[in-house]
Design an enzyme around this catalytic site. Structure first.
Site: not given
Ligand code: TRP
Length: 326
Positions: A111, A195, A192
């Site tokens: 992240k 969204k 995978k």
């Protein structure tokens, strides 16, 4: 019944990958465990977000859970930020958490490399808040995806450190429960389902959208014409059949693909009917629930009331154990 905790961030509409990988598991676990499910809004402050949307996303996630079968009569569904003891316990735990352990967290590395402009302390301390979520309720089990296992291992480490430092055993070491279904791939057949990659089939998608997305979905790349024989083993649509379709349909589609007696469109149509069977009732129920936001709020208030009692008890005990209570 043993207690179980899990949480999810209110980061927008969910897709069938989330349903199969997490929500369905939660719904099933309600049978055997005392479940505490949290919408972890404070975790979602760690990355940039639209302030105006947050309220809507919290309500939306709660409605999705209820529509999928999370039953407020049997479990506690609540919003993390409403129970102040989460952040309080986090501070106490942060004082026994080695920075060396936090430095190893792959989610933090991932992240922070994606948010170079906003690598904040919250992102770094994220797993400590997660540990606090879990042990505030003395939860013994935590259903999560594989990507979260490292955080649960760290939670156990923090529990050991806390118990050793304060010579106590008030916290059990929680165990993860991994969902049996593997992450499913998106309609691109490569990544995978997610969204952010826009390769997903959403739980909010209407019949027409589901159909359009499914018809675009990648199949065996070597099967160009309908008359070409295909290889189900490398076809993503076939991997979905294995989740959604009946034994008979699966073997018929496999056989028809190998001998080119059925085309990809026909094969997808069979799958489409099953995807609609899953999504339509959830979508309709959710739309119904969303019409009554007072009901949703009531559910969350009731959930928080029950959590509040447990949380206050734990914090009292913790304050005693760490020696600050006078
Ligand atoms: N980090 C989890 C995720 O991204 C969400 C989460 C927060 C969580 N607190 C938790 C999951 C406690 C399980 C238990 O999916």
């Amino acid at each position: 019944m043993k207690r179980l905790f899990s949480g999810a961030q209110p980061t927008g509409t969910l897709h069938i990958g989330n349903y199969l990988g997490a929500i369905k598991n939660w719904v099933d676990l309600q049978e055997k465990y005392e479940c505490v499910f949290s919408i972890v809004d404070y975790h979602s402050l760690t990355i940039n977000y639209e302030k105006e949307d947050m309220k809507k996303r919290i309500i939306d996630l709660a409605a999705t859970y209820l529509a999928c079968g999370i039953d407020p009569e049997r479990c506690k569904l609540f919003v993390q930020s409403w129970i102040k003891e989460h952040t309080e316990l986090m501070w106490i735990l942060s004082c026994v958490t080695p920075m060396g352990e936090l430095n190893r967290m792959t989610q933090f590395k991932d992240k922070s490399s994606k948010n170079v402009g906003n690598v904040n302390l919250g992102l770094y301390a994220y797993p400590v808040l997660q540990a606090a979520d879990i042990i505030l309720y003395k939860s013994e089990f935590v259903p999560v995806g594989e990507d979260q296992v490292q955080h649960i291992e760290l939670t156990r480490e923090i529990v050991r450190k806390f118990n050793a430092r304060y010579n106590t055993d008030i916290f059990p070491e929680p165990q993860e429960i991994l969902s049996s279904s593997k992450r499913i791939l998106g309609i691109d057949g490569e990544n995978k389902m997610s969204k952010s990659l826009n390769n997903h089939i959403g739980l909010d998608d209407d019949d027409k959208t589901i159909q359009q997305k499914l018809m675009q979905a990648k199949t065996d790349p070597a099967r160009v014409r309908k008359t070409d024989p295909g290889n189900p083993a490398v076809c993503n649509v076939f991997s979905w059949h294995k989740i959604f379709s009946t034994e008979n349909e699966i073997s018929e589609c496999a056989k028809g693909c190998v001998d080119a007696s059925i085309g990809c469109v026909q094969c997808k149509k069979i799958l489409l009917s099953h995807m609609k069977e899953l999504i339509t009732p959830i979508r309709e129920k959710k739309a119904q629930i969303l019409k009554d936001t007072d009901y949703i709020k009531d559910v969350l208030v009731e959930g928080a009331k029950k959590c509040d009692i447990i949380a206050k008890n734990t914090i009292n005990e913790v304050r005693e154990v760490i020696g600050v209570k006078i």
